[in-house]
Scaffold this motif. Structure first.
Motif, PDB file in Angstrom:
ATOM      1  N   HIS A  48      -0.348   0.089   1.210  1.00  0.00           N
ATOM      2  CA  HIS A  48      -0.833  -1.221   1.673  1.00  0.00           C
ATOM      3  C   HIS A  48      -1.220  -1.171   3.142  1.00  0.00           C
ATOM      4  O   HIS A  48      -2.300  -1.621   3.539  1.00  0.00           O
ATOM      5  N   ASP A  49      -0.348  -0.614   3.975  1.00  0.00           N
ATOM      6  CA  ASP A  49      -0.613  -0.598   5.416  1.00  0.00           C
ATOM      7  C   ASP A  49      -1.806   0.286   5.759  1.00  0.00           C
ATOM      8  O   ASP A  49      -2.587  -0.037   6.659  1.00  0.00           O
ATOM      9  N   ARG A  50      -1.964   1.382   5.042  1.00  0.00           N
ATOM     10  CA  ARG A  50      -3.117   2.247   5.308  1.00  0.00           C
ATOM     11  C   ARG A  50      -4.413   1.553   4.913  1.00  0.00           C
ATOM     12  O   ARG A  50      -5.409   1.579   5.644  1.00  0.00           O
ATOM     13  N   ILE A  51      -4.398   0.873   3.767  1.00  0.00           N
ATOM     14  CA  ILE A  51      -5.616   0.207   3.289  1.00  0.00           C
ATOM     15  C   ILE A  51      -5.966  -0.992   4.165  1.00  0.00           C
ATOM     16  O   ILE A  51      -7.131  -1.215   4.490  1.00  0.00           O
ATOM     17  N   THR A  52      -4.964  -1.767   4.562  1.00  0.00           N
ATOM     18  CA  THR A  52      -5.267  -2.913   5.422  1.00  0.00           C
ATOM     19  C   THR A  52      -5.783  -2.451   6.787  1.00  0.00           C
ATOM     20  O   THR A  52      -6.633  -3.115   7.391  1.00  0.00           O
ATOM     21  N   ALA A  53      -5.275  -1.314   7.263  1.00  0.00           N
ATOM     22  CA  ALA A  53      -5.817  -0.762   8.507  1.00  0.00           C
ATOM     23  C   ALA A  53      -7.280  -0.379   8.312  1.00  0.00           C
ATOM     24  O   ALA A  53      -8.137  -0.663   9.160  1.00  0.00           O
ATOM     25  N   HIS A  71      -1.556  -3.037  -7.537  1.00  0.00           N
ATOM     26  CA  HIS A  71      -0.206  -2.492  -7.401  1.00  0.00           C
ATOM     27  C   HIS A  71      -0.221  -1.352  -6.384  1.00  0.00           C
ATOM     28  O   HIS A  71      -0.914  -0.348  -6.565  1.00  0.00           O
ATOM     29  N   LEU A  72       0.556  -1.510  -5.296  1.00  0.00           N
ATOM     30  CA  LEU A  72       0.564  -0.549  -4.199  1.00  0.00           C
ATOM     31  C   LEU A  72       1.982  -0.283  -3.723  1.00  0.00           C
ATOM     32  O   LEU A  72       2.893  -1.073  -3.985  1.00  0.00           O
TER      33      LEU A  72
END
Length: 459
Positions: free
Chosen positions: A177-182, A171-172
């Motif tokens: 989400h965008d920071r982690i995928t980066a 759950h994000l």
């Protein structure tokens, strides 16, 4: 566990706009779980899709997104990240009253902006992202779920629908989400794309050359070919549209360039200081803590998944510029890759495992440093790798989707000439299954050690 919906399953329709590889995977898994699926793609694909799914239970192919939006209770936009704004602008206003809408793009900032701009206010927004490709078994893989504008009832319904994947739901928020995928995907992709471009530039099919035929070279080859077997837009959208990703790709290119300059200038002291400082920053605590010492990758795993048919021979140490630069860029960006392991993709876990394998074995790291400065067997590859890393970074920096596409497809065509891309996907799938099992083993072992430590503290 999600709250079970009070509405019967057969009364709920899931809409999928975009029947590419991931859209098809979603449609099949959701329909097989008993939900009704309405799906569409571009108008010119209607007849082909209609024929393809005519015998598949619970899937109805509709002409376009207007029909899907009007009839569906949860609509998933599974389109390229760079096109999400245009597609939502066309079909968003047709959304069913009180429906839930989400997207399956790899970058949530433009997706959420499109939803806020074009969707009616009575619509809830719950997005998702399967952190793996369409050829990977979703069971046990992370699935990000994002409650952006939603009642708890709507959020629970989406979670109930997506539990059929067997994925590990995380759950994000959209920003998280965008920071982690980066942190976990952008630079990983840049490294493998650069490796492929370097081999292409040198005219090398690496599985045909002895120096690439063992150890973590198998990871490099398999994952590079796996990436080039996919569609270019899968990686372009995440890299170009995510501001955090752009910064990290820029740093990776800078790390590659700086380390390569130190290599060719024979500045051993500074090169070694920089490599070892970065390694200590990323892996130091794991070397010191007894409960974290085991490596993700073992020699038996590395040797098992090779595309090479060459007889095994002793190989020369590699400079591993791609891995040294990865760890250096994590250090420069202040990123601890282990912080996001629960949200990591299979490719990221493999790449982190390869970096760990190199940096946490002192003899191997010593050999790597010596190879970078003294042994020039890989120098032509390192030159082209440096050029490639800078070129990919420039395409991302310029927001140039066309340049990204042309670079990707040129190298993809080069590897397709040998017909090994499909084989690499199959080998990669088996490798990913093994790594997933290995990750679970380490997590369970760490849990047991933690329990033992707590018991000793109580005593």
């Amino acid at each position: 566990m999600p709250t079970v919906s009070i509405r019967p399953r057969e009364s709920i329709s899931v809409g999928i706009i975009g029947m590419g590889d991931m859209g098809k995977m979603y449609a099949m898994l959701i329909s097989q779980a008993g939900w009704k699926v309405n799906a569409c793609d571009r108008d010119e694909k209607y007849d082909t899709l209609k024929e393809e799914y005519k015998e598949i239970p619970n899937i109805t192919i509709l002409r376009n997104g207007h029909f899907v939006s009007r009839q569906s209770d949860y609509i998933i936009y599974s389109v390229e990240a760079e096109n999400i704004g245009k597609v939502v602008a066309i079909y968003g206003p047709s959304t069913k009253l009180g429906a839930i809408v989400g997207g399956q793009t790899s970058c949530k900032a433009p997706e959420i902006a499109a939803f806020e701009k074009h969707l009616p206010e009575d619509v809830d927004i719950v997005s998702c992202h399967s952190l793996h490709g369409p050829n990977v078994d979703p069971r046990g893989q992370p699935l990000a779920l994002i409650k952006h504008r939603s009642s708890q009832e709507s959020y629970s319904l989406v979670e109930e629908i997506l539990t059929c994947f067997g994925s590990k739901i995380v759950h994000l928020s959209a920003a998280e989400h965008d920071r982690i995928t980066a942190d976990t995907q952008a630079v990983t992709h840049a490294a493998f794309l650069s490796m492929g471009a370097a081999w292409h530039a040198n005219g090398h099919f690496p599985w045909e050359i002895n120096r690439w035929s063992a150890g973590i070279e198998n990871i490099k080859i398999n994952v590079t070919l796996r990436i080039y077997s996919n569609k270019w837009h899968v990686y372009a959208g995440l890299a170009i549209l995510n501001p955090s990703a752009r910064l990290q790709i820029r740093q990776y290119a800078s790390s590659v360039t700086s380390l390569f300059k130190l290599m060719i200038s024979d500045e051993r002291a500074e090169f070694e200081r920089r490599v070892r400082t970065a390694g200590e920053f990323i892996f130091g605590s794991r070397n010191q803590s007894p409960k974290k010492q085991e490596l993700l990758l073992r020699d038996s795993i590395l040797e098992k998944y090779s595309l090479s048919s060459l007889p095994p021979i002793p190989t020369k140490p590699n400079s591993h510029l791609s891995l040294l630069a990865m760890v250096d860029s994590w250090h420069k960006c202040g990123i601890s890759p282990y912080d996001h392991i629960i949200c990591s993709t299979p490719l990221f876990r493999l790449w982190l495992g390869a970096a760990e394998y190199l940096f946490r074995q002192p003899k191997l790291l010593d050999d790597c440093i010596n190879a970078a400065l003294i042994e020039h067997s890989f120098r032509e590859d390192d030159i082209e790798f440096t050029f490639a890393a800078r070129a990919w970074s420039q395409a991302v920096e310029d927001g140039d989707f066309d340049a990204y596409r042309r670079r990707f497809m040129a190298t993809q065509k080069f590897f397709e000439e040998k017909g090994r891309l499909k084989e690499a996907v199959m080998v990669g799938n088996e490798m990913i299954k093994t790594i997933l099992l290995r990750t679970k083993e380490l997590e369970e072992e760490e849990g047991r050690l933690q329990v033992k430590g707590e018991k000793r503290t109580e005593e």
